[in-house]
Design a protein around this motif. Structure first.
Motif, PDB file in Angstrom:
ATOM      1  N   ARG A  98       0.841  -1.195   0.000  1.00 18.29           N
ATOM      2  CA  ARG A  98       0.000   0.000   0.000  1.00 18.29           C
ATOM      3  C   ARG A  98       0.872   1.239   0.000  1.00 18.29           C
ATOM      4  O   ARG A  98       1.985   1.233   0.518  1.00 18.29           O
ATOM      5  CB  ARG A  98      -0.901   0.017   1.231  1.00 18.29           C
ATOM      6  CG  ARG A  98      -1.926  -1.089   1.228  1.00 18.29           C
ATOM      7  CD  ARG A  98      -2.821  -0.978   2.434  1.00 18.29           C
ATOM      8  NE  ARG A  98      -3.833  -2.017   2.412  1.00 18.29           N
ATOM      9  CZ  ARG A  98      -4.258  -2.646   3.485  1.00 18.29           C
ATOM     10  NH1 ARG A  98      -3.783  -2.335   4.668  1.00 18.29           N
ATOM     11  NH2 ARG A  98      -5.178  -3.567   3.392  1.00 18.29           N
ATOM     12  N   TRP A 100       0.628   5.609   0.721  1.00 19.36           N
ATOM     13  CA  TRP A 100      -0.130   6.748   1.256  1.00 19.36           C
ATOM     14  C   TRP A 100       0.577   8.024   0.864  1.00 19.36           C
ATOM     15  O   TRP A 100       1.799   8.130   0.991  1.00 19.36           O
ATOM     16  CB  TRP A 100      -0.190   6.708   2.792  1.00 19.36           C
ATOM     17  CG  TRP A 100      -1.148   5.729   3.352  1.00 19.36           C
ATOM     18  CD1 TRP A 100      -2.454   5.946   3.679  1.00 19.36           C
ATOM     19  CD2 TRP A 100      -0.886   4.363   3.688  1.00 19.36           C
ATOM     20  NE1 TRP A 100      -3.012   4.802   4.187  1.00 19.36           N
ATOM     21  CE2 TRP A 100      -2.077   3.822   4.208  1.00 19.36           C
ATOM     22  CE3 TRP A 100       0.231   3.543   3.591  1.00 19.36           C
ATOM     23  CZ2 TRP A 100      -2.181   2.505   4.620  1.00 19.36           C
ATOM     24  CZ3 TRP A 100       0.138   2.233   4.003  1.00 19.36           C
ATOM     25  CH2 TRP A 100      -1.074   1.729   4.509  1.00 19.36           C
ATOM     26  N   CYS A 112       0.866   2.999  10.209  1.00 15.81           N
ATOM     27  CA  CYS A 112       1.043   1.750   9.453  1.00 15.81           C
ATOM     28  C   CYS A 112       1.565   0.644  10.357  1.00 15.81           C
ATOM     29  O   CYS A 112       1.109  -0.502  10.289  1.00 15.81           O
ATOM     30  CB  CYS A 112       2.004   1.958   8.289  1.00 15.81           C
ATOM     31  SG  CYS A 112       1.325   2.932   6.932  1.00 15.81           S
ATOM     32  N   PHE A 140      -2.520   3.312  -8.227  1.00 16.85           N
ATOM     33  CA  PHE A 140      -1.334   2.762  -7.612  1.00 16.85           C
ATOM     34  C   PHE A 140      -0.130   3.600  -8.004  1.00 16.85           C
ATOM     35  O   PHE A 140      -0.219   4.448  -8.890  1.00 16.85           O
ATOM     36  CB  PHE A 140      -1.134   1.292  -8.028  1.00 16.85           C
ATOM     37  CG  PHE A 140      -0.934   1.111  -9.520  1.00 16.85           C
ATOM     38  CD1 PHE A 140       0.345   1.060 -10.065  1.00 16.85           C
ATOM     39  CD2 PHE A 140      -2.018   0.988 -10.376  1.00 16.85           C
ATOM     40  CE1 PHE A 140       0.536   0.903 -11.424  1.00 16.85           C
ATOM     41  CE2 PHE A 140      -1.846   0.819 -11.737  1.00 16.85           C
ATOM     42  CZ  PHE A 140      -0.567   0.776 -12.267  1.00 16.85           C
ATOM     43  N   TRP A 148       2.285  -0.417  -5.814  1.00 16.69           N
ATOM     44  CA  TRP A 148       1.824  -0.162  -4.448  1.00 16.69           C
ATOM     45  C   TRP A 148       0.453   0.498  -4.557  1.00 16.69           C
ATOM     46  O   TRP A 148       0.320   1.581  -5.133  1.00 16.69           O
ATOM     47  CB  TRP A 148       2.806   0.759  -3.726  1.00 16.69           C
ATOM     48  CG  TRP A 148       4.204   0.229  -3.707  1.00 16.69           C
ATOM     49  CD1 TRP A 148       5.099   0.233  -4.747  1.00 16.69           C
ATOM     50  CD2 TRP A 148       4.867  -0.419  -2.630  1.00 16.69           C
ATOM     51  NE1 TRP A 148       6.277  -0.360  -4.358  1.00 16.69           N
ATOM     52  CE2 TRP A 148       6.169  -0.772  -3.064  1.00 16.69           C
ATOM     53  CE3 TRP A 148       4.489  -0.722  -1.327  1.00 16.69           C
ATOM     54  CZ2 TRP A 148       7.075  -1.413  -2.247  1.00 16.69           C
ATOM     55  CZ3 TRP A 148       5.407  -1.367  -0.507  1.00 16.69           C
ATOM     56  CH2 TRP A 148       6.679  -1.703  -0.970  1.00 16.69           C
ATOM     57  N   ALA A 149      -0.589  -0.157  -4.032  1.00 17.84           N
ATOM     58  CA  ALA A 149      -1.965   0.345  -4.135  1.00 17.84           C
ATOM     59  C   ALA A 149      -2.124   1.616  -3.310  1.00 17.84           C
ATOM     60  O   ALA A 149      -1.804   1.634  -2.123  1.00 17.84           O
ATOM     61  CB  ALA A 149      -2.940  -0.718  -3.658  1.00 17.84           C
ATOM     62  N   THR A 151      -4.115   4.214  -1.142  1.00 15.26           N
ATOM     63  CA  THR A 151      -5.273   4.133  -0.267  1.00 15.26           C
ATOM     64  C   THR A 151      -6.161   5.336  -0.515  1.00 15.26           C
ATOM     65  O   THR A 151      -5.731   6.349  -1.058  1.00 15.26           O
ATOM     66  CB  THR A 151      -4.847   4.103   1.203  1.00 15.26           C
ATOM     67  OG1 THR A 151      -4.094   5.268   1.481  1.00 15.26           O
ATOM     68  CG2 THR A 151      -4.020   2.874   1.499  1.00 15.26           C
ATOM     69  N   ASP A 164      -7.285   3.169   5.669  1.00 16.45           N
ATOM     70  CA  ASP A 164      -6.920   1.944   4.976  1.00 16.45           C
ATOM     71  C   ASP A 164      -8.058   1.578   4.019  1.00 16.45           C
ATOM     72  O   ASP A 164      -9.048   2.287   3.910  1.00 16.45           O
ATOM     73  CB  ASP A 164      -6.601   0.819   5.967  1.00 16.45           C
ATOM     74  CG  ASP A 164      -7.804   0.374   6.784  1.00 16.45           C
ATOM     75  OD1 ASP A 164      -8.943   0.746   6.452  1.00 16.45           O
ATOM     76  OD2 ASP A 164      -7.581  -0.366   7.756  1.00 16.45           O
ATOM     77  N   ASP A 165      -7.910   0.457   3.303  1.00 12.16           N
ATOM     78  CA  ASP A 165      -8.883   0.083   2.290  1.00 12.16           C
ATOM     79  C   ASP A 165     -10.273  -0.204   2.860  1.00 12.16           C
ATOM     80  O   ASP A 165     -11.266  -0.158   2.153  1.00 12.16           O
ATOM     81  CB  ASP A 165      -8.394  -1.134   1.503  1.00 12.16           C
ATOM     82  CG  ASP A 165      -7.178  -0.796   0.658  1.00 12.16           C
ATOM     83  OD1 ASP A 165      -6.949   0.396   0.403  1.00 12.16           O
ATOM     84  OD2 ASP A 165      -6.466  -1.722   0.243  1.00 12.16           O
TER      85      ASP A 165
END
Length: 173
Positions: A98, A100, A112, A140, A148-149, A151, A164-165
């Motif tokens: 992930r 941010w 995190c 991403f 890296w996705a 958020t 978060d998701d």
């Protein structure tokens, strides 16, 4: 390792770790052993493959693993600058990467590290990495040949919070 990377031997220099009780984990040989109170657990699979720093909530209130970054580990120019925080977490055998966007790198890293799971890596990059993907999705970022996705950012009454998701807030203003 890349320049600027820390390894397990640097952990005590870079982070403050607390846990009031002893807790089990697998060592590098794959054997189940116990870490004493206040000792971080770098967990492994039975075959000895590293899984990362194990953070758990604890069996009772107040027994959680708590990890905090020493602010002196971040260059002064990143403390309140726009940064991209990258966090790889192994949750139940699946690696989740992930990203941010943040203007408070230390608070984002600390948030995190408060997530239960095996923390494989965490890093900070100056600036906001270019967003990839469809404009209808969170998207991403790419770093070191990995995706890296990103958020989602929550906003209520013009106060923004990183989440978060699942929509659980990490940082509120």
């Amino acid at each position: 390792m890349a320049d600027g990377d820390l390894d397990q031997g640097d952990f005590d220099i870079a982070f403050a770790f607390t846990r009031p009780t002893a807790a089990a984990y697998r060592n590098a040989a794959g054997a189940v052993t116990t870490a004493g109170p206040g000792v971080p657990r770098f967990d492994h699979l039975p075959d000895g493959t590293p899984r990362g720093l194990l953070v758990q909530p604890g069996e009772q209130l107040g027994q959680a693993d708590r990890v905090r970054l020493d602010a002196l580990m971040l260059p002064a120019d990143l403390l309140s600058a726009r940064v991209t925080v990258l966090h790889a977490l192994d949750i139940g055998g699946g690696l989740v990467r992930r990203a941010w966007y943040s203007e408070d790198a230390k608070a984002t890293i600390d948030a995190c590290l408060g997530i239960a799971g095996h923390h494989v890596s965490i890093g900070v990059i100056a600036g906001y990495r270019a967003r990839q993907g469809s404009r209808f999705e969170p998207g991403f970022v790419r770093y070191r040949r990995q995706s890296w996705a990103l958020t989602r950012v929550l906003a209520a009454n013009t106060v923004a919070a990183l989440a978060d998701d699942a929509g659980r807030p990490l940082i509120g203003a």
